[in-house]
Design an enzyme around this catalytic site. Sequence first.
Site, PDB file in Angstrom:
ATOM      1  N   SER A   1     -10.832  22.689 -16.039  1.00 54.77           N
ATOM      2  CA  SER A   1     -10.057  22.120 -14.933  1.00 54.77           C
ATOM      3  C   SER A   1     -10.915  21.933 -13.693  1.00 54.77           C
ATOM      4  O   SER A   1     -10.407  21.611 -12.625  1.00 54.77           O
ATOM      5  CB  SER A   1      -8.869  23.027 -14.597  1.00 54.77           C
TER       6      SER A   1
ATOM      7  N   HIS B   1      24.014  -5.006   2.485  1.00 54.10           N
ATOM      8  CA  HIS B   1      24.012  -5.801   1.247  1.00 54.10           C
ATOM      9  C   HIS B   1      23.082  -7.008   1.366  1.00 54.10           C
ATOM     10  O   HIS B   1      23.307  -8.032   0.716  1.00 54.10           O
ATOM     11  CB  HIS B   1      25.421  -6.300   0.886  1.00 54.10           C
TER      12      HIS B   1
ATOM     13  N   GLU C   1       2.816  -4.346  -1.101  1.00 57.59           N
ATOM     14  CA  GLU C   1       3.191  -4.302  -2.525  1.00 57.59           C
ATOM     15  C   GLU C   1       2.532  -3.125  -3.238  1.00 57.59           C
ATOM     16  O   GLU C   1       3.133  -2.484  -4.092  1.00 57.59           O
ATOM     17  CB  GLU C   1       2.800  -5.620  -3.208  1.00 57.59           C
TER      18      GLU C   1
ATOM     19  N   GLN D   1      -1.603  24.982 -15.461  1.00 59.55           N
ATOM     20  CA  GLN D   1      -2.853  24.419 -14.951  1.00 59.55           C
ATOM     21  C   GLN D   1      -2.692  22.934 -14.612  1.00 59.55           C
ATOM     22  O   GLN D   1      -3.403  22.396 -13.774  1.00 59.55           O
ATOM     23  CB  GLN D   1      -3.955  24.594 -16.002  1.00 59.55           C
TER      24      GLN D   1
ATOM     25  N   LYS E   1      -2.721 -19.344   0.117  1.00 60.05           N
ATOM     26  CA  LYS E   1      -1.973 -18.094   0.067  1.00 60.05           C
ATOM     27  C   LYS E   1      -2.479 -17.014   1.008  1.00 60.05           C
ATOM     28  O   LYS E   1      -3.673 -16.829   1.205  1.00 60.05           O
ATOM     29  CB  LYS E   1      -2.003 -17.532  -1.356  1.00 60.05           C
TER      30      LYS E   1
ATOM     31  N   ASN F   1      -1.140 -13.107   1.139  1.00 61.46           N
ATOM     32  CA  ASN F   1      -0.157 -12.257   0.461  1.00 61.46           C
ATOM     33  C   ASN F   1      -0.073 -10.852   1.061  1.00 61.46           C
ATOM     34  O   ASN F   1      -1.093 -10.304   1.496  1.00 61.46           O
ATOM     35  CB  ASN F   1      -0.520 -12.132  -1.024  1.00 61.46           C
TER      36      ASN F   1
ATOM     37  N   SER G   1      -5.405 -15.790  -2.626  1.00 65.30           N
ATOM     38  CA  SER G   1      -5.270 -16.058  -4.058  1.00 65.30           C
ATOM     39  C   SER G   1      -6.539 -16.730  -4.563  1.00 65.30           C
ATOM     40  O   SER G   1      -7.171 -17.502  -3.839  1.00 65.30           O
ATOM     41  CB  SER G   1      -4.065 -16.976  -4.282  1.00 65.30           C
TER      42      SER G   1
HETATM   43  N1  ARG Z   1      -7.201  27.061 -14.205  1.00 62.52           N
HETATM   44  C1  ARG Z   1      -6.099  27.933 -14.316  1.00 62.52           C
HETATM   45  C2  ARG Z   1      -4.850  27.313 -13.704  1.00 62.52           C
HETATM   46  O1  ARG Z   1      -4.960  26.476 -12.895  1.00 62.52           O
HETATM   47  C3  ARG Z   1      -6.385  29.206 -13.613  1.00 62.52           C
HETATM   48  C4  ARG Z   1      -5.646  30.365 -14.204  1.00 62.52           C
HETATM   49  C5  ARG Z   1      -6.172  30.639 -15.550  1.00 62.52           C
HETATM   50  N2  ARG Z   1      -5.453  31.705 -16.148  1.00 62.52           N
HETATM   51  C6  ARG Z   1      -5.461  31.944 -17.466  1.00 62.52           C
HETATM   52  N3  ARG Z   1      -4.746  32.927 -17.866  1.00 62.52           N
HETATM   53  N4  ARG Z   1      -6.126  31.194 -18.301  1.00 62.52           N
HETATM   54  O2  ARG Z   1      -3.756  27.658 -14.023  1.00 62.52           O
END
Ligand code: ARG
Length: 471
Positions: A36, A169, A303, A335, A296, A298, A290
């Site tokens: 992560s 409306h 949007e 996570q 154009k 836009n 465009s």
């Molecule tokens: N990267 C994990 C999260 O965001 C951190 C906690 C990890 N805990 C575990 N028991 N693997 O949740």
Amino acid sequence: MSEKNKGAIEGGNHAALWSGRFKEGPDGAAVEFETSIYVDERMAQDDIKGSIAHATMLGEAGIIPKEESLQITGELQRIGEDLLSGKLKIDYSAEDIHSFIEGVLTDRLGEAGKKVHTGRSRNDQIALDERLYLRHAIPDLQRRIKTVVSVLVSIADKHKESLLSGYTHMQRAQPVSLAHHLCAWAWMLQRDWQRLEDALGRINKCPLGAGALAGSTLPLNREMVAESLGFEGVTDNSLDTVADRDYCIEFTAAFSLIMAHLSRFCEEIIIWSTEEFKFITLSEKWSTGSSIMPQKKNPDFAELIRGRTGKVYGNLIALLTMVKGLPLSYNRDMQEDKESLFDAYDTVYSCLEVFTHMIGTAQWNEAKMASSCVGGHSNATDVADYLVRKGMPFRTAHGVAAGAVRIAIEKNCNLEDLDITDFQRCSPLIEKDIFEYITPDGCMKNRKTTGGPAPEEVAKQIASLQDWINQ
Ligand code: ARG
């Protein structure tokens, strides 16, 4: 090795923090799947701050020697500075930001570094990091909301007398002013600001010390950590602390409402910049052209904001769905919270900025806006109110005014262009003074109820919004 990894100079090639009970290392694909760090790297400084508070407490509570606590906090400080200066680069082979920082600390300090995680789990650590991150990220976002509101208020201040049809409306309803209309959006955004403020209040308890789920056998001083990090206290239940992501959901719900408001406003801007309406002319800097149609110009930015709203709602649904089947306490599903939360945050953050530029550089076509108050009989309620002032029950007056509208439709003219004889056919109570009562300007200015469009009333709204901005 990915491009991002190439810069890594420290903290690399560590076994996972949890590798001790495993005979084999994880499969490469497994590591890639569970990492992560690409998402949580943005909390590096928050993670360090939390670790410094934790290590200080460990020293003070006599859980680790004071000198080692000092070594740890000093080195964490340096790691933070080295990351900011670019001297230390994130190693993207680390599992997460917590593992990376602990890895660098241990590389630099040896045995002492291995003590930073005493009495702590990544489960309470991540709950802390998220709170610390939100505690500065949300005020940044709130400042952006105030900037949009102050731009709206300054445009409103110049247009208290600029007539604009109010719609229900999408049909012309009753005349208001541009200032009145812009203040409506300003109040919505002000409540969005308050929602964030409320949610900030609810994350003001320190999760550290909840451990993996059941606290610690060590004599941690949770209150000390909380105080040093500026929390008002500690969380009340260790299971709850590591098990909920309600705050991520709450903030993303607040982001969703901001986007709802921006998106609706953008929809208006898109309509208002059509040839048919032409109430607003967007600046060239905040419009696009465009590739095929040379003429154009836009409203793409409006949007795109409208389009990105769906992404933020999607993140909210992703978070709600993430928690809906989770038993207590921590589950790895959680996570996934950061990707949704941060993506929603980044989207709202950039949309608020773009919106501010787009609206702040637009030109307002007063004549076109005023012309929307002519035709459509949007002064019919004022005919009825006129009769009410003369003692007629409102329901009867509504019917009389409707009769006048019918005559105007038959004669293909506006209500204010009827002859007095036409009006008197509808009711003998109507006299010549009706005509001054039903000019678009009169309709707008006579609506003096609190919160109404009369310029003096809008001036009060502008003043109170201004007070709020300056708070
Ligand atoms: N990267 C994990 C999260 O965001 C951190 C906690 C990890 N805990 C575990 N028991 N693997 O949740």
